[in-house]
Motif scaffolding. Structure first.
Motif, PDB file in Angstrom:
ATOM      1  N   LEU A  76      71.058   0.182 -10.049  1.00  0.00           N
ATOM      2  CA  LEU A  76      71.665   0.134  -8.361  1.00  0.00           C
ATOM      3  C   LEU A  76      71.021   0.578  -7.724  1.00  0.00           C
ATOM      4  CD1 LEU A  76      75.688   0.692  -9.421  1.00  0.00           C
ATOM      5  CD2 LEU A  76      74.504  -1.304  -9.032  1.00  0.00           C
ATOM      6  N   TYR A  77      69.970   1.877  -8.188  1.00  0.00           N
ATOM      7  CA  TYR A  77      69.870   2.457  -6.996  1.00  0.00           C
ATOM      8  C   TYR A  77      68.592   1.998  -5.866  1.00  0.00           C
ATOM      9  CZ  TYR A  77      72.467   6.873  -8.562  1.00  0.00           C
ATOM     10  OH  TYR A  77      72.021   7.996  -8.554  1.00  0.00           O
ATOM     11  N   VAL A  78      67.703   0.188  -7.442  1.00  0.00           N
ATOM     12  CA  VAL A  78      66.727  -0.315  -6.991  1.00  0.00           C
ATOM     13  C   VAL A  78      66.951  -0.858  -5.937  1.00  0.00           C
ATOM     14  CG1 VAL A  78      64.933  -1.872  -7.780  1.00  0.00           C
ATOM     15  CG2 VAL A  78      65.212   0.520  -8.729  1.00  0.00           C
ATOM     16  N   SER A  79      68.045  -1.676  -6.455  1.00  0.00           N
ATOM     17  CA  SER A  79      69.104  -2.349  -4.736  1.00  0.00           C
ATOM     18  C   SER A  79      69.261  -1.830  -4.296  1.00  0.00           C
ATOM     19  CB  SER A  79      69.744  -3.322  -5.589  1.00  0.00           C
ATOM     20  OG  SER A  79      69.716  -4.003  -7.422  1.00  0.00           O
ATOM     21  N   SER A 128      63.237  -9.416 -11.419  1.00  0.00           N
ATOM     22  CA  SER A 128      64.506  -9.385 -10.595  1.00  0.00           C
ATOM     23  C   SER A 128      65.505  -8.295 -10.166  1.00  0.00           C
ATOM     24  CB  SER A 128      65.463 -10.339 -12.341  1.00  0.00           C
ATOM     25  OG  SER A 128      65.524  -9.557 -12.803  1.00  0.00           O
ATOM     26  N   ILE A 129      65.433  -7.690 -10.789  1.00  0.00           N
ATOM     27  CA  ILE A 129      66.283  -6.026 -11.113  1.00  0.00           C
ATOM     28  C   ILE A 129      66.409  -5.617  -9.662  1.00  0.00           C
ATOM     29  CG2 ILE A 129      63.791  -4.937 -11.112  1.00  0.00           C
ATOM     30  CD1 ILE A 129      65.307  -2.313 -12.264  1.00  0.00           C
ATOM     31  N   ALA A 130      65.320  -5.954  -8.492  1.00  0.00           N
ATOM     32  CA  ALA A 130      65.820  -5.363  -7.189  1.00  0.00           C
ATOM     33  C   ALA A 130      66.879  -6.874  -6.303  1.00  0.00           C
ATOM     34  CB  ALA A 130      64.324  -5.688  -6.081  1.00  0.00           C
ATOM     35  N   ASP A 131      67.136  -7.526  -7.075  1.00  0.00           N
ATOM     36  CA  ASP A 131      68.181  -8.401  -6.822  1.00  0.00           C
ATOM     37  C   ASP A 131      68.861  -8.550  -7.381  1.00  0.00           C
ATOM     38  OD1 ASP A 131      69.967  -9.634  -5.019  1.00  0.00           O
ATOM     39  OD2 ASP A 131      68.306 -11.188  -4.806  1.00  0.00           O
ATOM     40  N   TRP A 132      69.799  -7.616  -8.731  1.00  0.00           N
ATOM     41  CA  TRP A 132      70.223  -7.879 -10.059  1.00  0.00           C
ATOM     42  C   TRP A 132      71.603  -8.741  -9.538  1.00  0.00           C
ATOM     43  CZ3 TRP A 132      75.166  -6.117 -11.474  1.00  0.00           C
ATOM     44  CH2 TRP A 132      75.764  -5.737 -10.607  1.00  0.00           C
ATOM     45  N   MET A 133      72.486  -9.015  -8.315  1.00  0.00           N
ATOM     46  CA  MET A 133      73.462  -9.671  -8.063  1.00  0.00           C
ATOM     47  C   MET A 133      72.986 -11.243  -8.556  1.00  0.00           C
ATOM     48  SD  MET A 133      75.458  -7.919  -7.344  1.00  0.00           S
ATOM     49  CE  MET A 133      76.571  -7.003  -6.422  1.00  0.00           C
ATOM     50  N   ASN A 134      71.597 -11.044  -8.274  1.00  0.00           N
ATOM     51  CA  ASN A 134      71.237 -13.127  -8.294  1.00  0.00           C
ATOM     52  C   ASN A 134      70.393 -13.020  -9.164  1.00  0.00           C
ATOM     53  OD1 ASN A 134      72.295 -13.832  -5.981  1.00  0.00           O
ATOM     54  ND2 ASN A 134      71.132 -12.872  -4.977  1.00  0.00           N
TER      55      ASN A 134
END
Lengths: 280, 290
Positions: free
Chosen positions: A127-130, B31-37
């Motif tokens: 979550l933090y990364v996002s 994919s971690i930086a945009d995990w929703m997708n």
């Protein structure tokens, strides 16, 4: 009261054995910290052949010990203060208002306390990364991320123990103050909280120690600038080729003394709190 | 109440729900930086984790048994040591207050300092080999503690040293609280010390014992500090506990989805195990507080 000789011998052996088990590592800790590093490398000696306080001087330069000390203190202090403020309001609500789901909230708080830290670390990290990418703020490696993360265990801990203390304090003085025209919340904070003050202080100190000793979250969520003590200590081992055991032990002893003193001072509140924390 | 509930939701409920969702996603460093997708993988991570014919599931199962063994050993020994100390120090003997405080030192020391101290003592030239090898001749002087099967015991000793004073600290008031008349009556009947313990002390402290066993079990089962600071992420298989495997899967192999699935399985076991424990022993938390 009559005690047989064999019983007294067994008692003496057990109590001495436990004392040796407790003290021997601490003796190693102290003696290793007081020896030059080349002697520590030669192995354990009951009586060191020479004494030197050099490790207590060098430890500040080998790693950025002062910075890690400040980081640990800052992060733990802020997390503790936030958890205590929220915890006191929750304790007030749970102990003074019979609302629906009150027991559920307490049990939920207790159950999540038993989950492994890694369960919280993984999603929080992702979550933090996002969030970092979306909002352009620093969370991984910054103080904010670590403090938020520490709330995941310190807040439930505070709510649980504070509710226990507050419930165990008599309500009569608080109600008397209310008949004298004192507001409900103000009566709680002025009267009851003052009576529960030692216990509340104990919860604060224990929360602080919990954050102070935390390793897993800090190992992922800090960088060179924000590193806390437990992570910084690892650099004594793998930062300089040869392990600086004497300095590592000196630093461990230095940061342990205040924690141990605070703990021994407050331990009786701790025992009360764990028993009193259960739902009444 | 509202702010506290909001805070709890933010720091506890949101991460737990996210972890559940993530266990079904293909989450790696890309994919971690945009995990929703991130693409869904269905139950694939769970199948890998509990499947029968792959290296990951076999290692995970082994690690599960290591974690359970670690928990059982630490709980049993910590309770036994704490109970002995509590029974003996509940009596009027000289120096009991002093000994009581002395025993608490190892619990009061910050965990990371204690773990590093034992890692130092278990070095090949360390204090353990010096005392039990050179001085007492009980073990070979070159015993290697931090690799191979012995690493498990090194980890247990480390953990017990920090945990047993907790059992002692909780049990002492419970033992002291037993009315003296009960022991006097037993003595009139000629009961031995051992019988007094089995018939009076044990039943009177039952609920406290069960509570501390449960608490120590949670701490040990979830323990990360001890193996991580002793062995870093590359622990010998004998000491490779679940927390460490999940951490390594996520932050070394960067397979966050699989790591989440593994942590779900770990929590499922914890919940199942503790419900069974509470049911089987009819542990009532209200009883503990009484």
């Amino acid at each position: 009261m009559k005690t047989s000789l064999s019983y007294r011998i067994i008692r003496a052996v057990v109590l001495t054995g436990l004392a040796a088990f407790s003290l021997f590592p601490l003796y190693t800790l102290v003696t290793a910290s007081l020896q030059p590093s080349d002697q520590v490398a030669l192995g354990f000696r009951w009586i060191p052949s020479s004494i030197s306080f050099q490790a207590y001087v060098d430890m500040w330069d080998t790693i950025h010990l002062l910075r890690y000390l400040i980081n640990s203190t800052f992060v733990s202090l802020v997390a503790t203060v936030i958890a205590m403020v929220f915890g006191l309001f929750a304790a007030y609500a749970i102990s003074r208002h019979k609302f629906w789901g009150r027991r559920t909230v307490l049990y939920a708080v207790l159950i999540t306390q038993t989950f492994p830290g890694v369960l919280f670390l993984l999603p929080l990290f992702v979550l933090y990364v996002s969030l970092q990418r979306a909002l352009g703020i620093t969370l991984v490696g910054g103080y904010t991320g670590l403090i938020l993360t520490y709330l995941s265990f310190s807040l439930p801990f505070c709510i649980w123990l504070l509710t226990g203390y507050v419930s165990s304090v008599s309500r009569d003085p608080e109600e008397a103050a209310m008949t004298d025209g004192c507001g409900q919340i103000s009566a709680f904070f002025r009267i009851t909280l003052r009576m529960a003050a030692p216990g509340v202080l104990a919860v604060g100190v224990l929360t602080f120690i919990g954050c102070w000793s935390e390793v897993m979250f800090a190992s992922v969520l800090t960088n060179e600038q924000t590193r806390t003590l437990p992570i910084g200590f690892e650099l004594f081992k793998n930062g300089h080729g040869v392990v600086q055991w004497n300095q590592l032990m000196a630093a461990a002893l230095t940061i342990s003394v205040p924690v141990v003193v605070a703990f021994l001072w407050l331990q009786r509140f701790f025992v009360q709190g764990i028993s009193a924390g259960s739902v009444k | 109440m509202a702010p506290a509930v909001l805070a709890i939701v933010l720091v506890q409920i949101v991460p737990i729900i996210s972890a559940i969702v993530m266990s079904f996603l293909k989450l790696d460093q890309f994919s971690i930086a945009d995990w929703m997708n991130a693409p869904s993988v269905g139950w694939a991570h769970y199948k890998v984790a509990i499947g029968s014919n792959n290296a990951i599931s076999q290692a995970l199962l082994y690690s599960f048994f290591v974690t359970v063994a670690y928990t059982v050993v630490v709980v049993a020994v910590s309770w036994a040591l704490g109970m002995m100390a509590a029974v003996f120090l509940a009596e009027e003997i000289r120096g009991r207050r002093f000994l009581g405080s002395l025993y608490l030192l190892s619990f009061a020391l910050p965990a990371f300092a204690a773990v590093m101290l034992w890692a130092f003592m278990f070095q090949p030239h360390g204090a353990v080999n010096a005392v039990f090898g050179s001085d007492l001749k009980l073990i070979p002087t070159d015993t290697f503690w931090l690799a191979g099967p012995k690493a498990f015991w090194a980890m247990c000793v480390n953990s017990i040293w920090r945990t047993w004073p907790f059992a002692f600290m909780m049990l002492l008031p419970a033992v002291q609280g037993i009315p003296a008349e009960q022991f006097e009556a037993a003595r009139v009947d000629g009961a031995s010390r051992w019988r007094e313990f089995a018939w009076i002390t044990m039943p009177s402290t039952r609920s406290v014992s069960l509570l501390i066993a449960l608490l120590i079990a949670f701490w040990t089962f979830n323990d990360f500090t001890t193996p991580f600071l002793m062995f870093s992420t590359a622990a010998p298989t004998s000491a490779d506990v679940l927390s460490l495997v999940i951490y390594r899967t996520s932050f070394v192999s960067l397979n966050f989805g699989l790591g989440s699935a593994m942590s779900m399985l770990m929590v499922a076991f914890l919940i199942g195990g503790s419900l069974l424990y509470v049911r089987a022993l009819r542990l009532d938390f209200d009883e503990v507080t009484a």
